[in-house]
Design an enzyme around this catalytic site. Sequence first.
Site, PDB file in Angstrom:
ATOM      1  N   GLN A 186       0.818  -1.206   0.000  1.00 33.27           N
ATOM      2  CA  GLN A 186       0.000   0.000   0.000  1.00 33.27           C
ATOM      3  C   GLN A 186       0.852   1.256   0.000  1.00 33.27           C
ATOM      4  OE1 GLN A 186      -3.168   0.834  -0.294  1.00 33.27           O
ATOM      5  NE2 GLN A 186      -4.021  -1.217  -0.431  1.00 33.27           N
TER       6      GLN A 186
ATOM      7  N   GLU B 115       0.987  -5.130  13.105  1.00 30.93           N
ATOM      8  CA  GLU B 115       1.710  -5.680  14.244  1.00 30.93           C
ATOM      9  C   GLU B 115       2.967  -4.891  14.606  1.00 30.93           C
ATOM     10  OE1 GLU B 115       2.807  -8.268  10.607  1.00 30.93           O
ATOM     11  OE2 GLU B 115       1.042  -7.216  11.412  1.00 30.93           O
TER      12      GLU B 115
ATOM     13  N   GLN C 265       3.188  -1.404  13.977  1.00 31.27           N
ATOM     14  CA  GLN C 265       2.878   0.028  14.043  1.00 31.27           C
ATOM     15  C   GLN C 265       3.146   0.632  15.415  1.00 31.27           C
ATOM     16  OE1 GLN C 265      -0.913   1.350  12.592  1.00 31.27           O
ATOM     17  NE2 GLN C 265      -0.607   0.472  10.560  1.00 31.27           N
TER      18      GLN C 265
ATOM     19  N   HIS D  51      -6.087   1.272   8.187  1.00 30.43           N
ATOM     20  CA  HIS D  51      -6.867   0.255   8.901  1.00 30.43           C
ATOM     21  C   HIS D  51      -6.955   0.720  10.348  1.00 30.43           C
ATOM     22  CE1 HIS D  51      -8.552  -3.445  10.242  1.00 30.43           C
ATOM     23  NE2 HIS D  51      -7.435  -4.046  10.614  1.00 30.43           N
TER      24      HIS D  51
ATOM     25  N   GLY E 181      -2.683  -2.885  -3.086  1.00 28.72           N
ATOM     26  CA  GLY E 181      -1.884  -1.780  -3.575  1.00 28.72           C
ATOM     27  C   GLY E 181      -1.660  -1.782  -5.073  1.00 28.72           C
TER      28      GLY E 181
ATOM     29  N   ASP F 139     -13.861  -5.555   9.088  1.00 23.70           N
ATOM     30  CA  ASP F 139     -12.714  -6.019   8.307  1.00 23.70           C
ATOM     31  C   ASP F 139     -12.175  -7.327   8.878  1.00 23.70           C
ATOM     32  OD1 ASP F 139     -10.566  -5.168   6.192  1.00 23.70           O
ATOM     33  OD2 ASP F 139      -9.417  -5.791   7.950  1.00 23.70           O
TER      34      ASP F 139
ATOM     35  N   GLU G  93     -12.424 -11.060   7.058  1.00 23.69           N
ATOM     36  CA  GLU G  93     -11.236 -11.868   6.808  1.00 23.69           C
ATOM     37  C   GLU G  93     -11.360 -13.255   7.417  1.00 23.69           C
ATOM     38  OE1 GLU G  93      -8.057  -8.116   6.830  1.00 23.69           O
ATOM     39  OE2 GLU G  93      -8.290  -9.408   8.581  1.00 23.69           O
TER      40      GLU G  93
ATOM     41  N   GLU H  43     -12.945 -28.657  -9.398  1.00 21.50           N
ATOM     42  CA  GLU H  43     -14.338 -28.407  -9.052  1.00 21.50           C
ATOM     43  C   GLU H  43     -14.539 -27.529  -7.819  1.00 21.50           C
ATOM     44  OE1 GLU H  43     -16.597 -29.010 -11.083  1.00 21.50           O
ATOM     45  OE2 GLU H  43     -15.444 -30.277 -12.435  1.00 21.50           O
TER      46      GLU H  43
ATOM     47  N   GLU I   3     -12.482 -23.374 -10.146  1.00 19.41           N
ATOM     48  CA  GLU I   3     -13.661 -22.719 -10.705  1.00 19.41           C
ATOM     49  C   GLU I   3     -14.285 -21.700  -9.754  1.00 19.41           C
ATOM     50  OE1 GLU I   3     -16.465 -25.378 -12.471  1.00 19.41           O
ATOM     51  OE2 GLU I   3     -14.929 -26.479 -13.582  1.00 19.41           O
TER      52      GLU I   3
END
Length: 326
Positions: free
Chosen positions: A28, A84, A86, A108, A134, A191, A195, A227, A231
Amino acid sequence: MARIYYNKDADLSVLKGRRVAVIGYGIQGRAQSLNLRDSGVDVVVAQKFKDDYYKRADADGMKVMDIPDAVKSADVVMMLIPDEVQKQVYDSEVAPHLKEGMVLDFAHGFNIHFKRIVPPESVDVIMVAPKGPGALVRETFEAGFGVPALIAVHQDHSGKAKEYALAIAKGLGATTRGVIETTFEEETETDLFGEQAVLCGGSSELVKSSFDFLVANGYQPEIAYFEVLHELKLIIDLVQKDGIEGMWRNVSNTAEYGGRTRGDRVIDPKTEVAMEELLRDIKSGAFAKEWVAEYEAGMPTLGKLREEGAESRIETVGKSIRKMFK
């Protein structure tokens, strides 16, 4: 319904005469730095080490500075390093150099929402979160538009925090597509839930379980892979383009009938109970506490899970299948 902001709602001149320091030049960081620079914003990249990220920023023609010097020279500081790390970087190299009236931006809400980072009241605290990786943020900008984004204001010391958030979003190209206002709490919790329950956790576990089930029942691994995994992208592309109902309109009647009448046998009320547990851990901060402890211990659990995943049969089969499409 949420309000959506576009180019006409954002004023890029809010950033005129102001320097933006982007901390981190990863996925980012690089995209946002380049987009803002190409939008006419004064941008410097803040890197702790003269590593490959430093070299790439230099090769891209960005001005690169040590983090403390970059923060001292800036009016806006964008924290675009992993969640983790920051807090450590903020506490040691950012916080001591913040001045009254500065803007602190996040992509975030994790560290602000869970109070791992508590900025002084004398600065604005905002979030601008592009809803795309990004590479796509940069690619779409170069094509003349951008990806949608979320913005949020956690602290409005100047009275102009929202204007700064919209200006950054415009500089990234996001206002060409639309920007939705949220809160740090809502963005963080949804968020993490997305996830864990769907995007990274639920979907991968459903795929792996389905693959293992078919193989255990005597079907060829390669056929099972096609399968239940290969796909899947085709279906998700249809859902992303035209929604779930649009997907149903573009698959066979057999697939539609089977999916509509039997999907809730797999995703049943027990799934909702599990979702409630996930959300409870997220909202209480239990997951955040667990993840921080995992990181500080050297990520032993994550390391083990990565090793197990790499050695799984679905990955072994997948390597050979994916070669067929290169």
